[in-house]
Structure formats: C-alpha cells, structure tokens
Design an enzyme around this catalytic site. Structure first.
Site, mmCIF file in Angstrom:
data_model
loop_
_atom_site.group_PDB
_atom_site.id
_atom_site.type_symbol
_atom_site.label_atom_id
_atom_site.label_comp_id
_atom_site.label_asym_id
_atom_site.label_seq_id
_atom_site.Cartn_x
_atom_site.Cartn_y
_atom_site.Cartn_z
ATOM 1 N N GLU A 114 0.831 -1.205 0.000
ATOM 2 C CA GLU A 114 0.000 0.000 0.000
ATOM 3 C C GLU A 114 0.868 1.258 0.000
ATOM 4 O O GLU A 114 1.851 1.343 0.722
ATOM 5 C CB GLU A 114 -0.929 0.004 1.226
ATOM 6 C CG GLU A 114 -1.873 -1.190 1.306
ATOM 7 C CD GLU A 114 -2.926 -1.202 0.200
ATOM 8 O OE1 GLU A 114 -3.045 -0.194 -0.528
ATOM 9 O OE2 GLU A 114 -3.618 -2.234 0.077
ATOM 10 N N ARG A 137 -17.266 -1.109 4.514
ATOM 11 C CA ARG A 137 -17.969 -1.938 3.518
ATOM 12 C C ARG A 137 -18.818 -3.003 4.197
ATOM 13 O O ARG A 137 -19.873 -3.394 3.713
ATOM 14 C CB ARG A 137 -16.847 -2.565 2.660
ATOM 15 C CG ARG A 137 -17.199 -3.572 1.631
ATOM 16 C CD ARG A 137 -15.921 -3.939 0.841
ATOM 17 N NE ARG A 137 -14.869 -4.525 1.670
ATOM 18 C CZ ARG A 137 -14.783 -5.814 1.965
ATOM 19 N NH1 ARG A 137 -15.672 -6.660 1.504
ATOM 20 N NH2 ARG A 137 -13.793 -6.273 2.721
ATOM 21 N N CYS A 143 -8.200 -1.831 8.240
ATOM 22 C CA CYS A 143 -6.803 -1.819 7.788
ATOM 23 C C CYS A 143 -6.348 -0.404 7.479
ATOM 24 O O CYS A 143 -5.265 0.020 7.904
ATOM 25 C CB CYS A 143 -6.622 -2.703 6.548
ATOM 26 S SG CYS A 143 -6.670 -4.457 6.934
ATOM 27 N N HIS A 198 -1.116 -5.552 2.210
ATOM 28 C CA HIS A 198 -2.282 -6.438 2.177
ATOM 29 C C HIS A 198 -1.888 -7.778 1.558
ATOM 30 O O HIS A 198 -1.112 -7.822 0.590
ATOM 31 C CB HIS A 198 -3.413 -5.820 1.346
ATOM 32 C CG HIS A 198 -4.438 -5.098 2.160
ATOM 33 N ND1 HIS A 198 -4.757 -3.772 1.976
ATOM 34 C CD2 HIS A 198 -5.254 -5.534 3.171
ATOM 35 C CE1 HIS A 198 -5.711 -3.420 2.840
ATOM 36 N NE2 HIS A 198 -6.023 -4.468 3.577
#
Ligand code: PCA
Length: 220
Positions: A83, A93, A146, A168
């Site tokens: 990332e 989400r 995260c 990730h």
C-alpha cells in the site's frame, strides 16, 4: 532494534470462508526471528474500529520499533499488495467485529487527508518479484479497519524517521476453496517468505534504482 509486525484477527468477510486471517498467521510465524540484527515482534490487532488504534499505540509504546510493517488480508487480491497511501476516511464496507459499520467519518478529525507509506515501496515490489513472489503496488488500502490502522501508524510516526507502512495479503488456499466464486490465493509458506523478504528489504532501506514507474492498474 525491534521490528513490529502487526496482523489482524479474523473478521466476517463473506469472501473468507474459514475463520483465519493470513495477516496474523504470517506475523506470528515470523515472531522472534532475528533479521538483519533486529528482532521481529508480532502483535495481533482486533478487527474493531474501537480497539485497533489503542492496540497499535500500545505496541508502539512498548516496543519503540525501528521499523513497522502492518499486515492485513484483502480477499480478492491476487498478489502481495504494497500500500502506498493511507487516507483519513472510514467508510466500512461490512460491519467490524463489534458489529459496527461507520460511514463517511474521518479516522482522526483535523488530521491531514492522507499519509504516504515511508517504506521503500518500489524496492519492495521489485525485490519480491525478483524472488518469484506475485507483488504489486496499491493506491488504496480501502476504508475499513486496515486503512484506519495504516493511517494511525503513519500519523503517530510522522517525522520520526521510522519507516512504516502497510501490506495487504491475499486469501489462504483453504479460504479461497470455501468461497464462491473462488478468490485468488497464496499459500501460507509463500506469504511468510514474501513478508520476511519485505522486512529485509525495508531494513536495507534501498529504493529501487531509477524509481521505475508503477505498472499497476490506472486510477479511474
Ligand atoms: N483486513 C481488513 C481489516 C482486517 C483485515 O485483515 C481490511 O482490509 O480493512
């Protein structure tokens, strides 16, 4: 020197199948290893908006690490996903492990909109690929726990000269086998090898020669 590697507890993503989180399995597999004269310390973070920042802060205060790599699972991704940027946004989400699903909130009111990773992201990508691991750069760590932890990490260490960032990881094969449709996966041993190498590259501090441009998907 201490190296902090964090992973997350399992959480309720419908794409996950069995209750396991590769990020924690990888971190704990590396716990206690001596790499480049430093020692790896693994810490498991709760997948809860209300608990993860404090758990991270406690680990930083106790260990005073010279390098921090936070790990998380991103089911659906097919490669080790380095990332680049943490954003000051929570927009969940799915519910977290408290059953809470905050929308459209800052991670930290009044803090900057975003922080970049301070890991040598292209050196990580190129080094992992050279060793045969699927790896790429990512411009979004999402807006779930995260990204919250990534943002908190970068905020707390801003200006401290301690390299830190977030990676990730794909699903494990046993998770992928339980999903419909089947998501991409990477075996635990390969994930552990890839993260160990990422730690070594980050410790060496090198940036990729000439900073080759990213070849990832364009931002639409
Ligand atoms: N992945 C989630 C949170 C915990 C984890 O391993 C995420 O990508 O936000």
């Amino acid at each position: 020197m201490n190296i902090l590697l964090t992973g997350f507890e399992p959480f309720g993503d419908p794409l996950h199948g069995p209750a396991v989180n590769p990020s924690w399995e990888v971190a704990r597999a590396l716990h206690g290893e001596a790499l480049g004269g430093a020692t790896v310390h693994a810490r498991r973070l709760p997948t809860r908006f209300a608990g993860a920042p404090q758990a991270l802060a406690d680990a930083l205060a106790a260990l005073r690490p010279g390098l921090v790599i936070a790990l998380g699972q991103a089911s659906g991704r097919s490669e080790v996903s380095i990332e680049r940027v943490a954003v000051n946004l929570i927009d969940a989400r799915i519910p977290d492990n408290d059953g809470v699903r905050p929308l459209d909130q800052p991670v930290r009111p009044g803090a900057p909109a975003a922080y970049f990773s301070t890991l040598p992201v292209k050196a990580l990508r190129d080094g992992l690929r050279a060793a045969g691991h699927p790896a790429g750069l990512s411009l979004s760590a999402g807006a779930f726990v995260c990204n919250q932890v990534f943002f908190e990490l970068q905020h707390r260490l801003a200006g401290r000269g301690v390299p830190s960032g977030f990676i990730h990881l794909p699903a494990l094969p046993e998770q992928a086998a339980a999903t419909q449709p089947c998501v991409p996966s990477m075996g635990l041993a390969a994930q552990v090898d890839a993260v160990r190498l990422a730690v070594r590259i980050a410790l060496s501090g090198g940036e990729a020669p000439a900073g080759r441009p990213d070849d990832g998907a364009p931002v639409s």
